[in-house]
Design an enzyme around this catalytic site. Sequence first.
Site, short mmCIF file in Angstrom:
data_model
loop_
_atom_site.label_atom_id
_atom_site.label_comp_id
_atom_site.label_asym_id
_atom_site.label_seq_id
_atom_site.Cartn_x
_atom_site.Cartn_y
_atom_site.Cartn_z
N LEU A 1 -70.67 -8.01 110.55
CA LEU A 1 -70.10 -8.64 109.31
C LEU A 1 -71.26 -8.57 108.01
O LEU A 1 -72.32 -8.33 108.34
CB LEU A 1 -70.31 -10.24 109.65
CG LEU A 1 -69.42 -10.80 110.77
CD1 LEU A 1 -69.54 -12.23 111.05
CD2 LEU A 1 -67.83 -10.45 110.57
N GLU B 1 -71.85 -9.22 103.66
CA GLU B 1 -71.35 -10.17 102.78
C GLU B 1 -69.78 -10.27 102.25
O GLU B 1 -69.53 -11.43 102.18
CB GLU B 1 -72.09 -9.83 101.41
CG GLU B 1 -73.00 -11.17 100.78
CD GLU B 1 -73.04 -12.36 101.25
OE1 GLU B 1 -72.10 -13.11 100.84
OE2 GLU B 1 -73.79 -12.70 102.38
N HIS C 1 -67.38 -10.24 104.44
CA HIS C 1 -66.62 -11.13 105.19
C HIS C 1 -67.18 -12.47 105.02
O HIS C 1 -66.34 -13.28 105.17
CB HIS C 1 -67.18 -10.36 106.83
CG HIS C 1 -66.79 -9.35 107.27
ND1 HIS C 1 -67.73 -8.36 107.58
CD2 HIS C 1 -65.54 -8.75 107.81
CE1 HIS C 1 -67.02 -7.13 107.99
NE2 HIS C 1 -65.71 -7.42 107.90
N GLN D 1 -59.77 -7.90 99.37
CA GLN D 1 -59.08 -7.07 98.51
C GLN D 1 -59.40 -5.83 98.59
O GLN D 1 -58.60 -4.67 98.29
CB GLN D 1 -59.37 -7.34 96.92
CG GLN D 1 -58.76 -6.59 95.92
CD GLN D 1 -57.38 -6.30 95.90
OE1 GLN D 1 -56.47 -7.16 96.43
NE2 GLN D 1 -56.75 -5.34 95.16
N VAL E 1 -66.60 -7.32 97.40
CA VAL E 1 -68.09 -7.50 97.26
C VAL E 1 -68.65 -6.37 97.42
O VAL E 1 -68.40 -5.45 98.25
CB VAL E 1 -68.52 -8.60 98.33
CG1 VAL E 1 -69.75 -8.75 98.00
CG2 VAL E 1 -67.77 -10.09 98.45
N SER F 1 -68.84 -2.50 103.39
CA SER F 1 -68.00 -1.81 104.37
C SER F 1 -69.02 -1.77 105.59
O SER F 1 -70.17 -1.15 105.34
CB SER F 1 -67.25 -0.56 103.96
OG SER F 1 -67.04 -0.10 105.23
#
Length: 286
Positions: A33, A35, A37, A148, A176, A185
């Site tokens: 994970l 930021e 997520h 997005q 983000v 990612s």
Amino acid sequence: MKVCHQIVEIKEIISRDKRQGFSIGFVPTMGYLHEGHLSLVRESLQTTAKTVVSIFVNPTQFGPQEDYQDYPRDLSRDTARLEEMGVDYVFAPSPNEMYPPGFKTYVEVTQLQDKLCGRSRPGHFRGVCTIVLKLFNIIQPDWAFFGQKDAQQAIIIQKMIKDLNLETKIKVLPIVRDQDGLALSSRNTYLSPEQRQAALVLYQSLQLAQLLFEEGERRTSTIKQAMINRIQQEPLAKIDYVEIVEMENLDEISLITDKALVALAVFIGRVRLIDNVILAEKGKKE
Ligand code: PAF
């Protein structure tokens, strides 16, 4: 926070919560994970009474030559972070739990699945839709949260929900980025420092598209060519695609009249990165 590995276990907990009238928010992830997520998790915590996060690296959405084995995993770091945030349940099944021997049923959103990323990742969205529908059936969320960054995925999931009359409502939250603009990612961990620097060209080309649009350019061929020229200045970058498409059916357009999705996938070395921006006339973003 309860961590469940078995479908029966999480189903039982959720049905008890539902009987008690709690609304359920769901954030599907493949873990490791970041930021991006966590922004989805925060939104879920604010939207619904209970939040479930799934952590599952889904084998069916990876092609045979892709990074399923190498995909970064760190369940204990992820669960510690989610517990701190106040998440109620983590669902972290094994591949065998989700795809037992003899599994045969797949979900496809035809046409949309073959465009943009679907062209270079055949079968990817079939894997995504199959796992997302399975997770929706197990968790029965009132709300599910997507980023997005995976614009095509979000559009395809919304189409699947509509076509299959599912009850879950979707919120798609903004990309983000790191301070220098690189979209977060899990795959960024594959980049060397030099490649990470080169990867900034994705966002720079999208900013260029945004600038041209703001200056009044509406011809997609002109915007695309400017983006391609910018990316080609970066020796470590190799374009998979740069496209400007209509937001609902992902068809390429020649003129932006209302709003459009500018999406791209670029290889930096062997790492394939995606990013996008929505160009919209003022007041048309939503
Ligand atoms: O976006 C992702 O991380 C995955 O595609 C998803 C939605 C968790 C399905 O495996």
